[in-house]
Design a protein around this motif. Structure first.
Motif, PDB file in Angstrom:
ATOM      1  N   LYS A   1       2.991   3.630  10.255  1.00 11.86           N
ATOM      2  CA  LYS A   1       3.200   4.998  10.065  1.00 11.86           C
ATOM      3  C   LYS A   1       3.868   6.064   9.213  1.00 11.86           C
ATOM      4  O   LYS A   1       3.323   7.594   8.830  1.00 11.86           O
ATOM      5  CB  LYS A   1       4.174   5.049  11.913  1.00 11.86           C
ATOM      6  CG  LYS A   1       4.438   6.567  12.229  1.00 11.86           C
ATOM      7  CD  LYS A   1       5.720   6.380  12.995  1.00 11.86           C
ATOM      8  CE  LYS A   1       5.601   7.972  13.767  1.00 11.86           C
ATOM      9  NZ  LYS A   1       5.690   8.552  12.289  1.00 11.86           N
ATOM     10  N   PHE A   2       5.118   5.650   8.335  1.00  7.11           N
ATOM     11  CA  PHE A   2       5.067   6.287   8.062  1.00  7.11           C
ATOM     12  C   PHE A   2       3.741   7.134   6.482  1.00  7.11           C
ATOM     13  O   PHE A   2       3.572   8.122   5.453  1.00  7.11           O
ATOM     14  CB  PHE A   2       6.035   5.542   6.586  1.00  7.11           C
ATOM     15  CG  PHE A   2       7.109   7.124   5.904  1.00  7.11           C
ATOM     16  CD1 PHE A   2       8.072   8.241   6.112  1.00  7.11           C
ATOM     17  CD2 PHE A   2       6.788   6.363   4.787  1.00  7.11           C
ATOM     18  CE1 PHE A   2       8.969   8.181   5.142  1.00  7.11           C
ATOM     19  CE2 PHE A   2       7.347   7.375   3.614  1.00  7.11           C
ATOM     20  CZ  PHE A   2       7.992   8.653   4.003  1.00  7.11           C
TER      21      PHE A   2
ATOM     22  N   ASP B   1       1.687   9.605   7.443  1.00  8.17           N
ATOM     23  CA  ASP B   1       2.717  10.665   7.809  1.00  8.17           C
ATOM     24  C   ASP B   1       2.466  11.357   6.118  1.00  8.17           C
ATOM     25  O   ASP B   1       2.424  12.421   6.064  1.00  8.17           O
ATOM     26  CB  ASP B   1       3.817  10.342   8.349  1.00  8.17           C
ATOM     27  CG  ASP B   1       4.039  10.337   9.597  1.00  8.17           C
ATOM     28  OD1 ASP B   1       3.041  10.891  10.455  1.00  8.17           O
ATOM     29  OD2 ASP B   1       5.160   9.906  10.734  1.00  8.17           O
ATOM     30  N   LEU B   2       2.990  10.396   5.582  1.00  4.50           N
ATOM     31  CA  LEU B   2       2.921  10.473   4.259  1.00  4.50           C
ATOM     32  C   LEU B   2       1.723  11.063   3.078  1.00  4.50           C
ATOM     33  O   LEU B   2       1.640  12.130   2.220  1.00  4.50           O
ATOM     34  CB  LEU B   2       3.762   9.721   2.912  1.00  4.50           C
ATOM     35  CG  LEU B   2       3.669   9.979   1.463  1.00  4.50           C
ATOM     36  CD1 LEU B   2       4.483  10.647   1.704  1.00  4.50           C
ATOM     37  CD2 LEU B   2       3.648   8.145   0.979  1.00  4.50           C
ATOM     38  N   GLN B   3       0.635  10.862   3.974  1.00  2.00           N
ATOM     39  CA  GLN B   3      -0.616  11.290   3.286  1.00  2.00           C
ATOM     40  C   GLN B   3      -0.770  12.484   3.294  1.00  2.00           C
ATOM     41  O   GLN B   3      -2.150  13.496   3.452  1.00  2.00           O
ATOM     42  CB  GLN B   3      -1.813  10.008   3.915  1.00  2.00           C
ATOM     43  CG  GLN B   3      -1.603   9.100   3.276  1.00  2.00           C
ATOM     44  CD  GLN B   3      -2.964   8.173   3.576  1.00  2.00           C
ATOM     45  OE1 GLN B   3      -3.154   8.136   5.006  1.00  2.00           O
ATOM     46  NE2 GLN B   3      -3.258   6.912   3.045  1.00  2.00           N
ATOM     47  N   ARG B   4      -0.680  12.963   5.673  1.00  2.00           N
ATOM     48  CA  ARG B   4      -0.598  14.299   5.625  1.00  2.00           C
ATOM     49  C   ARG B   4       0.630  15.497   4.848  1.00  2.00           C
ATOM     50  O   ARG B   4      -0.221  16.545   4.605  1.00  2.00           O
ATOM     51  CB  ARG B   4      -0.034  14.441   7.500  1.00  2.00           C
ATOM     52  CG  ARG B   4      -0.387  15.729   8.021  1.00  2.00           C
ATOM     53  CD  ARG B   4       0.185  15.308   9.593  1.00  2.00           C
ATOM     54  NE  ARG B   4       0.820  15.180   9.645  1.00  2.00           N
ATOM     55  CZ  ARG B   4       1.607  14.148   9.875  1.00  2.00           C
ATOM     56  NH1 ARG B   4       1.046  13.156  10.273  1.00  2.00           N
ATOM     57  NH2 ARG B   4       3.260  14.117  10.564  1.00  2.00           N
ATOM     58  N   TRP B   5       1.834  14.693   4.553  1.00  2.00           N
ATOM     59  CA  TRP B   5       2.250  15.850   4.007  1.00  2.00           C
ATOM     60  C   TRP B   5       2.309  16.083   2.543  1.00  2.00           C
ATOM     61  O   TRP B   5       2.838  17.161   2.704  1.00  2.00           O
ATOM     62  CB  TRP B   5       3.860  14.890   4.234  1.00  2.00           C
ATOM     63  CG  TRP B   5       4.626  14.984   5.257  1.00  2.00           C
ATOM     64  CD1 TRP B   5       4.063  15.269   6.423  1.00  2.00           C
ATOM     65  CD2 TRP B   5       5.595  13.612   5.442  1.00  2.00           C
ATOM     66  NE1 TRP B   5       4.741  14.516   7.397  1.00  2.00           N
ATOM     67  CE2 TRP B   5       5.587  13.442   7.203  1.00  2.00           C
ATOM     68  CE3 TRP B   5       5.987  13.006   4.942  1.00  2.00           C
ATOM     69  CZ2 TRP B   5       6.484  12.898   7.807  1.00  2.00           C
ATOM     70  CZ3 TRP B   5       6.661  12.053   5.824  1.00  2.00           C
ATOM     71  CH2 TRP B   5       7.372  12.167   6.339  1.00  2.00           C
TER      72      TRP B   5
ATOM     73  N   LEU C   1       1.511  -1.480  -0.085  1.00  2.00           N
ATOM     74  CA  LEU C   1       0.040   0.314   0.262  1.00  2.00           C
ATOM     75  C   LEU C   1       0.761   1.347   0.098  1.00  2.00           C
ATOM     76  O   LEU C   1       0.021   2.276  -0.042  1.00  2.00           O
ATOM     77  CB  LEU C   1      -0.683  -0.087   1.042  1.00  2.00           C
ATOM     78  CG  LEU C   1      -1.907  -0.771   0.746  1.00  2.00           C
ATOM     79  CD1 LEU C   1      -2.643  -0.860   3.148  1.00  2.00           C
ATOM     80  CD2 LEU C   1      -3.017  -0.844  -0.046  1.00  2.00           C
ATOM     81  N   LEU C   2       1.954   0.995   1.125  1.00  2.00           N
ATOM     82  CA  LEU C   2       3.084   2.813   0.980  1.00  2.00           C
ATOM     83  C   LEU C   2       3.263   2.522  -0.162  1.00  2.00           C
ATOM     84  O   LEU C   2       4.015   3.808  -0.743  1.00  2.00           O
ATOM     85  CB  LEU C   2       3.704   2.132   2.176  1.00  2.00           C
ATOM     86  CG  LEU C   2       4.582   3.215   2.064  1.00  2.00           C
ATOM     87  CD1 LEU C   2       4.819   4.285   2.437  1.00  2.00           C
ATOM     88  CD2 LEU C   2       6.019   3.220   2.811  1.00  2.00           C
ATOM     89  N   LEU C   3       3.785   1.257  -1.103  1.00  2.00           N
ATOM     90  CA  LEU C   3       4.830   1.593  -2.699  1.00  2.00           C
ATOM     91  C   LEU C   3       3.906   2.440  -3.169  1.00  2.00           C
ATOM     92  O   LEU C   3       4.178   2.699  -4.278  1.00  2.00           O
ATOM     93  CB  LEU C   3       4.992  -0.163  -3.001  1.00  2.00           C
ATOM     94  CG  LEU C   3       5.349  -0.059  -4.536  1.00  2.00           C
ATOM     95  CD1 LEU C   3       6.879   0.750  -4.172  1.00  2.00           C
ATOM     96  CD2 LEU C   3       6.273  -1.913  -4.743  1.00  2.00           C
ATOM     97  N   ARG C   4       2.534   1.603  -3.409  1.00  2.00           N
ATOM     98  CA  ARG C   4       1.196   2.375  -4.112  1.00  2.00           C
ATOM     99  C   ARG C   4       0.941   3.749  -4.121  1.00  2.00           C
ATOM    100  O   ARG C   4       1.429   4.341  -4.943  1.00  2.00           O
ATOM    101  CB  ARG C   4       0.296   0.983  -4.160  1.00  2.00           C
ATOM    102  CG  ARG C   4      -0.906   1.606  -5.322  1.00  2.00           C
ATOM    103  CD  ARG C   4      -2.253   1.660  -4.628  1.00  2.00           C
ATOM    104  NE  ARG C   4      -2.792   2.247  -3.171  1.00  2.00           N
ATOM    105  CZ  ARG C   4      -3.993   2.082  -2.651  1.00  2.00           C
ATOM    106  NH1 ARG C   4      -5.040   0.718  -3.283  1.00  2.00           N
ATOM    107  NH2 ARG C   4      -4.626   3.186  -1.783  1.00  2.00           N
TER     108      ARG C   4
END
Length: 264
Positions: A88-89, A92-96, A24-27
């Motif tokens: 967690k990352f 954070d990425l979605q917030r950033w 999911l993070l990679l996507r």
């Protein structure tokens, strides 16, 4: 002895959700157009860990069981820590990237990811790299098939090479732990977010401890297997009368034997 299928099932219970979260993070990262270089590097690390965990799933239950339950527990701990870091990352990425649209980074979000969050990205890259190295070490060690009774000279040479490799990886992990400990000791109150920085460093410290435990278990397994095999002990009994000549196979001449009745 533990059931090999039970050990595999327990590890799968950790690996499967970890793979899901990492993918999911990679996507999400792949959806970011014209991403900064540090994001590209992170995608590469995720792909490598994905491959390592997929290889772990392909190990035969007997081969994985040959490493022992302690290694199994350390595998699960290592994967869990890395999986939690990825979850967690991702949050954070979605917030950033909340100011971006159409999968294209706004200048503000690009600045955040490419500059302000470099340490965060570097931290998760380190966790992913260690996870990939550790799991790859598990896979390569397990495929040496320690459940085989006879260790040939060729296998012994492979064990020696693997031992050197694990020692090098362990030394690298020890150095990383030392660097993290120094960072914790030198953490200044001038840090914009000292509590958050300390928490991240402590998490990294715990992860490196888990990695070191796992590598230590693998190294001990390698060293034990590489020991010269002892000569098998053969127990010979002479029956209820404890007398007479009993022999299995002999290829040498024999002399000096007197055959007669046993004196009372």
């Amino acid at each position: 002895m533990a059931d090999p299928l039970s050990l595999v099932s327990g590890i799968a219970g950790v690996v499967i959700p970890a793979l899901h979260g990492m993918r999911l993070l990679l996507r999400d990262l792949q959806d970011i157009k014209d991403a900064p270089k540090n994001v590209q590097d992170l995608k590469n690390e995720l792909s490598l860990v994905d491959g390592a965990l997929s290889s772990l799933q392909d190990i035969e239950p007997e081969d994985l069981d040959s490493l022992g339950p302690s290694v199994g527990d350390n595998i699960k701990s290592t994967v869990k820590v890395c999986s939690t870091a990825c979850d967690k990352f991702r949050a954070d990425l979605q917030r950033w990237t909340r100011h971006s649209q159409d999968k294209k980074l706004s200048w503000r979000d690009r600045s955040t990811i490419g500059f302000w969050k470099q340490d965060d990205i570097k931290s998760i890259q380190g966790k992913l790299h260690n996870c990939q190295v550790n799991i790859t070490s598990v896979v390569s060690t397990a495929t040496l098939s320690f459940h085989h009774v006879k260790i040939t000279q060729e296998i012994r040479k492979t064990l020696s090479l693997k031992e050197d490799e694990l020692k090098a990886v362990t030394q690298s992990t020890v150095r990383q732990r030392g660097q993290v400990e120094l960072q914790l000791e030198s953490l200044s109150i001038q840090d914009p977010k000292p509590e958050e920085t300390a928490k991240n460093l402590q998490e990294e410290q715990r992860y490196l401890e888990e990695s070191q435990k796992l590598l230590g278990e693998l190294l001990a397994k390698i060293q034990e297997a590489a020991k010269p095999q002892a000569t098998p002990v053969v127990n010979v009994t002479f029956g209820s009368q404890n007398s007479g000549l009993q022999i299995a196979t002999n290829n040498a001449p024999m002399s000096g034997f007197v055959f007669g009745g046993r004196g009372e």
